[in-house]
Design a protein around this motif. Structure first.
Motif, PDB file in Angstrom:
ATOM      1  N   ALA A  21       0.761  -1.253  -0.039  1.00 32.73           N
ATOM      2  CA  ALA A  21       0.052  -0.051  -0.074  1.00 32.73           C
ATOM      3  C   ALA A  21       0.861   1.360   0.242  1.00 32.73           C
ATOM      4  N   PHE A  22       0.727   2.127  -0.959  1.00 30.65           N
ATOM      5  CA  PHE A  22       1.637   3.043  -1.282  1.00 30.65           C
ATOM      6  C   PHE A  22       0.726   4.525  -0.446  1.00 30.65           C
ATOM      7  N   GLY A  23       1.467   5.614  -0.116  1.00 31.06           N
ATOM      8  CA  GLY A  23       0.901   6.520   0.148  1.00 31.06           C
ATOM      9  C   GLY A  23       0.115   6.560   1.467  1.00 31.06           C
ATOM     10  N   VAL A  24       0.345   5.857   2.518  1.00 31.59           N
ATOM     11  CA  VAL A  24      -0.467   5.474   3.661  1.00 31.59           C
ATOM     12  C   VAL A  24      -0.127   6.599   4.740  1.00 31.59           C
ATOM     13  N   GLN A  25      -1.114   7.355   5.125  1.00 37.62           N
ATOM     14  CA  GLN A  25      -1.211   8.432   6.186  1.00 37.62           C
ATOM     15  C   GLN A  25      -0.892   7.412   7.530  1.00 37.62           C
ATOM     16  N   ALA A  26      -0.503   8.154   8.358  1.00 35.28           N
ATOM     17  CA  ALA A  26      -0.253   7.697   9.607  1.00 35.28           C
ATOM     18  C   ALA A  26      -1.655   7.304  10.384  1.00 35.28           C
ATOM     19  N   ASP A  27      -2.575   8.031  10.139  1.00 34.66           N
ATOM     20  CA  ASP A  27      -4.118   7.876  10.837  1.00 34.66           C
ATOM     21  C   ASP A  27      -4.598   6.706   9.960  1.00 34.66           C
ATOM     22  N   GLU A  28      -4.459   6.445   8.715  1.00 33.19           N
ATOM     23  CA  GLU A  28      -4.903   5.275   7.941  1.00 33.19           C
ATOM     24  C   GLU A  28      -4.075   4.120   8.263  1.00 33.19           C
ATOM     25  N   LYS A  29      -2.846   3.918   8.683  1.00 34.51           N
ATOM     26  CA  LYS A  29      -2.106   2.452   8.614  1.00 34.51           C
ATOM     27  C   LYS A  29      -2.825   1.654   9.595  1.00 34.51           C
ATOM     28  N   PRO A  30      -3.120   2.155  10.920  1.00 34.18           N
ATOM     29  CA  PRO A  30      -3.952   0.889  11.647  1.00 34.18           C
ATOM     30  C   PRO A  30      -5.391   0.452  11.185  1.00 34.18           C
ATOM     31  N   LEU A  31      -5.945   1.316  10.426  1.00 33.64           N
ATOM     32  CA  LEU A  31      -7.398   0.945   9.642  1.00 33.64           C
ATOM     33  C   LEU A  31      -6.858  -0.170   8.599  1.00 33.64           C
ATOM     34  N   VAL A  73       5.588   6.472   1.263  1.00 34.98           N
ATOM     35  CA  VAL A  73       5.757   7.333  -0.311  1.00 34.98           C
ATOM     36  C   VAL A  73       4.886   6.902  -1.070  1.00 34.98           C
ATOM     37  N   PHE A  74       4.651   8.013  -1.824  1.00 34.27           N
ATOM     38  CA  PHE A  74       3.613   7.944  -2.991  1.00 34.27           C
ATOM     39  C   PHE A  74       4.167   7.359  -4.424  1.00 34.27           C
ATOM     40  N   LEU A  75       3.158   6.469  -5.046  1.00 28.38           N
ATOM     41  CA  LEU A  75       3.688   6.043  -6.341  1.00 28.38           C
ATOM     42  C   LEU A  75       4.087   7.273  -7.405  1.00 28.38           C
ATOM     43  N   SER A  76       5.404   6.870  -7.792  1.00 21.47           N
ATOM     44  CA  SER A  76       5.898   7.940  -8.825  1.00 21.47           C
ATOM     45  C   SER A  76       6.817   6.919  -9.449  1.00 21.47           C
ATOM     46  N   PRO A  77       7.378   7.614 -10.669  1.00 22.84           N
ATOM     47  CA  PRO A  77       8.263   6.833 -11.472  1.00 22.84           C
ATOM     48  C   PRO A  77       9.639   6.502 -10.493  1.00 22.84           C
ATOM     49  N   ASP A  78       9.960   7.318  -9.619  1.00 22.13           N
ATOM     50  CA  ASP A  78      10.960   7.084  -8.720  1.00 22.13           C
ATOM     51  C   ASP A  78      10.957   5.932  -7.795  1.00 22.13           C
ATOM     52  N   THR A  79       9.142   5.860  -7.119  1.00 21.05           N
ATOM     53  CA  THR A  79       9.208   4.804  -6.327  1.00 21.05           C
ATOM     54  C   THR A  79       8.594   3.488  -6.815  1.00 21.05           C
ATOM     55  N   ALA A  80       8.036   3.547  -8.104  1.00 28.36           N
ATOM     56  CA  ALA A  80       7.390   2.414  -8.502  1.00 28.36           C
ATOM     57  C   ALA A  80       8.354   1.155  -8.458  1.00 28.36           C
ATOM     58  N   PRO A  81       9.604   1.178  -8.387  1.00 33.11           N
ATOM     59  CA  PRO A  81      10.484  -0.285  -8.392  1.00 33.11           C
ATOM     60  C   PRO A  81      10.249  -0.739  -7.037  1.00 33.11           C
ATOM     61  N   ILE A  82       9.813  -0.076  -6.030  1.00 27.97           N
ATOM     62  CA  ILE A  82       9.593  -0.725  -4.723  1.00 27.97           C
ATOM     63  C   ILE A  82       8.447  -1.877  -4.822  1.00 27.97           C
ATOM     64  N   ALA A  83       7.657  -1.668  -5.832  1.00 29.94           N
ATOM     65  CA  ALA A  83       6.591  -2.701  -5.937  1.00 29.94           C
ATOM     66  C   ALA A  83       7.001  -4.002  -6.502  1.00 29.94           C
ATOM     67  N   ALA A  84       8.231  -4.069  -6.989  1.00 27.37           N
ATOM     68  CA  ALA A  84       8.803  -5.487  -7.630  1.00 27.37           C
ATOM     69  C   ALA A  84       8.508  -6.799  -6.642  1.00 27.37           C
TER      70      ALA A  84
END
Length: 332
Positions: A5-15, A31-42
């Protein structure tokens, strides 16, 4: 199934973690999904993204190469997704088609009340023990005219509040909402609505046909002392044109929970960095303007419903089911 799950806020994480518990293993990242962060999803077959994720063609290509097959977006809007590329790559795309309309409608009214009654300025003054009333005069909304652009679920909820305030109701949409008509709404063309309304609130999705729906001509058609509220999508308003009108001293108040260039800004802490967006920097200097960071949906009720729908979308994907939430269904 492992889910990232990308772009998860602190309040959202426990939910999110609670909702996925016992069903799928979920990893939450800020971190939010972007061209720079997309490889994290491998290596992750399924990912979940936020409303400001970059799901352009190149990002989708990176995800597909890394083994991602399913994207569950945690929002109703999907203007950030290149659906044609997703379909060509065989990616399954799902969204949340419904969550509490009251969250956004109530926040839109919070913005309207705040700019009308100068709440932010008043609060800043009293913190400095300045208790003067100079420059804080607002207006009664009772008896005035509200123009609701877009009368779906959120627009209807906004209209019900306006009706409770005793306002005259004008609406504009491609189809009339019988519930709004029953409340006394009169549907008119956009030009008449803009020219007549003391308060205009936007509740339509961002589509090619609605991009800059409130552009230079529309802004000039509005009353000089009108209030403009946008809690839908930033691209509905031509921000540079809005700044131009504000520089002329127009509009009693402008409340914006969204901004057309918010990606890469909203949901992030930029307080220690140079301001690179000249339009936004100019916009927030006007005393009658209030900008918030896309938080209208951000209630326990709405986020809870969004998370529950996201989990269900992942379950449906895993089971091979297709529902109305799927924008691009599972291949095969």
């Amino acid at each position: 199934m492992d889910v990232l799950a990308f772009g998860v806020q602190a309040d959202e994480k426990p939910l999110i973690e609670k909702a996925f518990a016992g069903l799928h293993d979920v990893r939450c990242v800020e971190v939010f999904l972007s061209p720079d962060t997309a490889p994290i999803a491998a290596g992750y077959e399924t990912i979940s993204t936020s409303v400001n994720a970059n799901l352009s063609g190149p990002v989708l290509q990176t995800l597909a190469v890394g083994g991602t097959n399913m994207i569950a977006q945690r929002s109703t809007g999907f203007n950030n997704i290149d659906l044609e590329v997703a379909e060509r790559l065989g990616l399954t795309i799902a969204r949340v088609s419904f969550y509490s309309p009251y969250s956004v409608a109530e926040f839109a009214w919070a913005l309207a009340m705040a700019v009308n009654r100068r709440i932010v300025r008043a609060s800043a003054r009293t913190r400095d023990f300045d208790f003067r009333l100079d420059g804080l005069m607002g207006r009664d909304l009772h008896g005035r005219t509200v123009g609701v652009i877009g009368t779906g679920k959120i627009g209807e909820a906004f209209t019900r509040i306006a009706h409770g305030l005793g306002m005259n109701l004008l609406g504009w949409d491609i189809t009339e909402n019988p519930a709004c008509v029953e409340l006394g709404m009169r549907y008119v063309d956009k030009d008449e609505l803009l020219a007549s309304a003391d308060l205009v609130s936007l509740h339509v999705p961002l589509l090619p046909a609605t991009h800059h729906l409130i552009g230079r001509d529309a802004l000039r058609a509005m009353k000089d002392d009108a209030i403009l509220i946008n809690s839908s999508r930033g691209g509905l308003i031509d921000t540079e044109a809005l700044v131009g009108e504000l520089r002329k001293g127009r509009f009693t108040g402008v409340g914006l929970d969204v901004y057309e260039a918010e990606a890469g800004l909203f949901f992030l802490d930029k307080s220690l960095e140079p301001v690179e967006d000249d339009t936004l920097a100019r916009l927030v200097t006007f005393p009658q303007v209030l900008v918030t960071s896309h938080q209208a949906y951000y209630t326990e009720d709405a986020v809870g419903q969004i998370v529950a729908a996201t989990v269900q979308n992942v379950n449906d994907y895993a089971a091979g089911r297709r529902t109305g939430n799927f924008l691009v269904p599972k291949a095969g």
